[in-house]
Design a protein around this motif. Structure first.
Motif, PDB file in Angstrom:
ATOM      1  N   MET A   1      31.475 -18.723 -93.829  1.00 38.67           N
ATOM      2  CA  MET A   1      32.402 -18.332 -92.659  1.00 38.67           C
ATOM      3  C   MET A   1      31.536 -17.974 -91.643  1.00 38.67           C
ATOM      4  O   MET A   1      30.397 -17.436 -91.770  1.00 38.67           O
ATOM      5  N   ILE A   2      31.868 -18.375 -90.416  1.00 35.55           N
ATOM      6  CA  ILE A   2      31.139 -18.012 -89.176  1.00 35.55           C
ATOM      7  C   ILE A   2      31.177 -16.659 -88.647  1.00 35.55           C
ATOM      8  O   ILE A   2      32.456 -16.218 -88.750  1.00 35.55           O
ATOM      9  N   THR A   3      30.325 -16.114 -88.546  1.00 36.25           N
ATOM     10  CA  THR A   3      30.337 -14.695 -88.143  1.00 36.25           C
ATOM     11  C   THR A   3      30.089 -14.375 -86.766  1.00 36.25           C
ATOM     12  O   THR A   3      30.782 -13.379 -86.009  1.00 36.25           O
ATOM     13  N   HIS A   4      29.389 -15.226 -85.961  1.00 33.63           N
ATOM     14  CA  HIS A   4      29.167 -14.942 -84.400  1.00 33.63           C
ATOM     15  C   HIS A   4      28.154 -16.157 -84.016  1.00 33.63           C
ATOM     16  O   HIS A   4      27.397 -16.803 -84.690  1.00 33.63           O
ATOM     17  N   LEU A   5      28.046 -16.561 -82.690  1.00 34.39           N
ATOM     18  CA  LEU A   5      27.329 -17.486 -81.818  1.00 34.39           C
ATOM     19  C   LEU A   5      25.849 -16.672 -82.121  1.00 34.39           C
ATOM     20  O   LEU A   5      25.854 -15.580 -81.431  1.00 34.39           O
ATOM     21  N   ALA A   6      24.860 -17.393 -82.275  1.00 37.57           N
ATOM     22  CA  ALA A   6      23.683 -16.849 -82.294  1.00 37.57           C
ATOM     23  C   ALA A   6      22.753 -17.314 -81.334  1.00 37.57           C
ATOM     24  O   ALA A   6      21.718 -16.465 -80.883  1.00 37.57           O
ATOM     25  N   ILE A   7      22.660 -18.626 -81.141  1.00 40.67           N
ATOM     26  CA  ILE A   7      21.687 -19.428 -80.031  1.00 40.67           C
ATOM     27  C   ILE A   7      22.576 -20.025 -79.189  1.00 40.67           C
ATOM     28  O   ILE A   7      23.409 -21.129 -79.474  1.00 40.67           O
TER      29      ILE A   7
END
Length: 146
Positions: A1-7
């Motif tokens: 599951m994707i949790t947030h945009l990191a870069i």
């Protein structure tokens, strides 16, 4: 599951110049600055102080693994100043506008009321433009719109 945009990527024609812009003018922290691989690619990321969950990678238009034709086209777009790189949130758009303007940040639009809040638009040292936003729910509307 994707949790947030990191870069996220910000294209630049000069990493040193952009690093200086983001740290000295916008007050960002350097998160990483390393040379990688045999080709000597430099990986530079910056971020808002105290918010390490999102990094902005300052990627060279001519050194990011693009073929020469694509690198040339990307460099032209960056130099032309047509790329929007994102939106930054602030708790006081007008105050932040004045602070950044005093540091030499080029603004394309002064703070103005929008249906979603107050917005100003500025450019970075490479020509990428950004929206600076104060959300409507954070405004003191008892003062009315300017």
């Amino acid at each position: 599951m994707i949790t947030h945009l990191a870069i996220t990527t910000v294209w630049t024609t000069d990493q040193d110049r952009s690093l200086k812009f983001f740290t000295e003018k916008l007050g960002f922290d350097v998160i990483s600055d390393v040379t990688m691989g045999e080709g000597g690619m430099r990986w530079v990321t910056v971020g808002v102080p105290g918010k390490p969950e999102l990094e902005m990678a300052l990627m060279r238009t001519d050194g990011s693994g693009l073929d020469p034709e694509s690198a040339e086209a990307l460099t032209k777009l960056v130099d032309k100043g047509v790329l929007g790189a994102g939106a930054f949130h602030t708790d006081d758009c007008r105050r932040t506008y004045e602070e950044l303007k005093a540091k030499g940040v080029e603004f394309l639009q002064e703070p103005a009321e929008r249906p979603y809040g107050v917005e100003a638009i500025f450019r970075d040292d490479s020509g990428n433009w950004y929206s600076l936003n104060q959300r409507r729910d954070e405004l003191d509307l008892s003062k009315g719109w300017d």
